[in-house]
Design a protein around this motif. Structure first.
Motif, PDB file in Angstrom:
ATOM      1  N   ASP A  86      59.342  29.049 -25.158  1.00  0.00           N
ATOM      2  CA  ASP A  86      59.964  29.073 -27.023  1.00  0.00           C
ATOM      3  C   ASP A  86      58.199  29.219 -27.211  1.00  0.00           C
ATOM      4  OD1 ASP A  86      62.132  27.802 -25.986  1.00  0.00           O
ATOM      5  OD2 ASP A  86      61.573  25.702 -26.602  1.00  0.00           O
ATOM      6  N   ALA A  90      58.353  32.407 -29.731  1.00  0.00           N
ATOM      7  CA  ALA A  90      57.784  31.520 -31.111  1.00  0.00           C
ATOM      8  C   ALA A  90      56.497  33.060 -31.086  1.00  0.00           C
ATOM      9  CB  ALA A  90      57.646  30.458 -31.324  1.00  0.00           C
ATOM     10  N   GLU A  94      56.550  35.447 -34.692  1.00  0.00           N
ATOM     11  CA  GLU A  94      55.239  35.452 -35.496  1.00  0.00           C
ATOM     12  C   GLU A  94      54.318  36.717 -35.975  1.00  0.00           C
ATOM     13  OE1 GLU A  94      51.287  32.869 -35.812  1.00  0.00           O
ATOM     14  OE2 GLU A  94      52.356  32.213 -34.351  1.00  0.00           O
ATOM     15  N   ALA A 113      68.040  30.180 -29.973  1.00  0.00           N
ATOM     16  CA  ALA A 113      66.317  31.240 -30.502  1.00  0.00           C
ATOM     17  C   ALA A 113      66.168  32.777 -29.939  1.00  0.00           C
ATOM     18  CB  ALA A 113      65.370  29.887 -30.009  1.00  0.00           C
ATOM     19  N   ALA A 117      65.906  35.381 -33.241  1.00  0.00           N
ATOM     20  CA  ALA A 117      64.258  36.093 -33.580  1.00  0.00           C
ATOM     21  C   ALA A 117      64.873  37.888 -32.821  1.00  0.00           C
ATOM     22  CB  ALA A 117      63.188  35.904 -31.750  1.00  0.00           C
TER      23      ALA A 117
END
Length: 250
Positions: A86, A90, A94, A113, A117
């Motif tokens: 994770d 992320a 980002e 997720a 993404a």
């Protein structure tokens, strides 16, 4: 001509695959004309535990808890564990950076997720980065389509330390079989130091077809991941496949 090396962050650098990627990324291909620069530059190696040395062979090392402090990179290559997946996903989302991941055993939320993404970054998740396995997936789908009603069994063998079963590669092969109309069954073996073997068997009345891939060296997976990173860099957002990147398939 742009000869700037691709900046790579290796996540899971202390594992077997991470170590192989780290080693191969430092090598200049044998066919490259001298004095050709290395096509990749590892700007960070991220390990689960705090590193005993901050810089090894010119590569900065970071603990997983320090991931946010990693320097700028173009592509992250991730071979970690589900519990470490994770944060790197992320971070890439980002920073708007591409991600190549071979972490298996992801749960449904992590899969979701990953797909989310892929709407903002180029992303490739693969259970196996071998070019041969990419071809095997194509052959399995074709065989399943051509052999309706035949039994389909997938037998995978790995070293005793592999945790997930069936393997991610076996599940991907099973999905290829389903795309061709088969209903695969699975069997898993864990023995010795087997790098990876996958047998896909189609059995009919009085005959049997077997498709098999055997890996004898993890370098094939590391080399494939680096090749995938090079091909993924610069592409638009999306969820890519090894077959698509290497052979122009869908």
């Amino acid at each position: 001509m742009n000869t700037k090396p691709l900046r790579i962050l290796i996540h899971g650098a202390s594992g077997r695959m991470g170590q192989a990627v780290l080693r191969l990324a430092a090598d200049v291909p044998a066919h490259a004309p001298a004095p050709a620069p290395a096509p990749w530059q590892v700007v960070a190696a991220v390990t689960r535990r705090a590193p005993t040395q901050r810089v090894v062979d010119g590569v900065p090392h970071f603990a997983a808890a320090e991931l946010a402090a990693a320097p700028e990179f173009d592509v992250a290559i991730d071979f970690s564990l589900p519990e470490g997946f994770d944060p790197v996903l992320a971070l890439c989302a980002e920073r708007g950076r591409a991600l190549v991941s071979g972490t298996t055993g992801l749960d449904a939320d992590q899969r979701g997720a990953l797909e989310a993404a892929a709407r903002v970054i180029p992303l490739l998740w693969a259970s196996n980065f071998s070019v041969g396995v990419a071809v095997l997936n194509e052959l399995v789908e074709r065989a399943a389509c051509a052999l309706p009603g035949w039994d389909c069994d997938i037998v995978e063998s790995h070293h005793v330390h592999k945790k997930d079963a069936p393997s991610g590669t076996a599940l991907t092969l099973g999905e290829s079989a389903r795309q061709g109309g088969a209903q695969p069954r699975y069997a898993s073996l864990r023995a010795g130091d087997i790098v990876g073997e996958h047998l896909v068997q189609f059995a009919g009345q009085g005959e049997r077809v077997e498709l098999v891939h055997r890996a004898t060296n993890r370098d094939i997976f590391a080399r494939g991941a680096l090749q995938a990173a090079s091909r993924l860099h610069g592409r638009g957002p999306g969820l890519y496949t090894m077959r698509g990147l290497l052979f122009g398939a869908g």
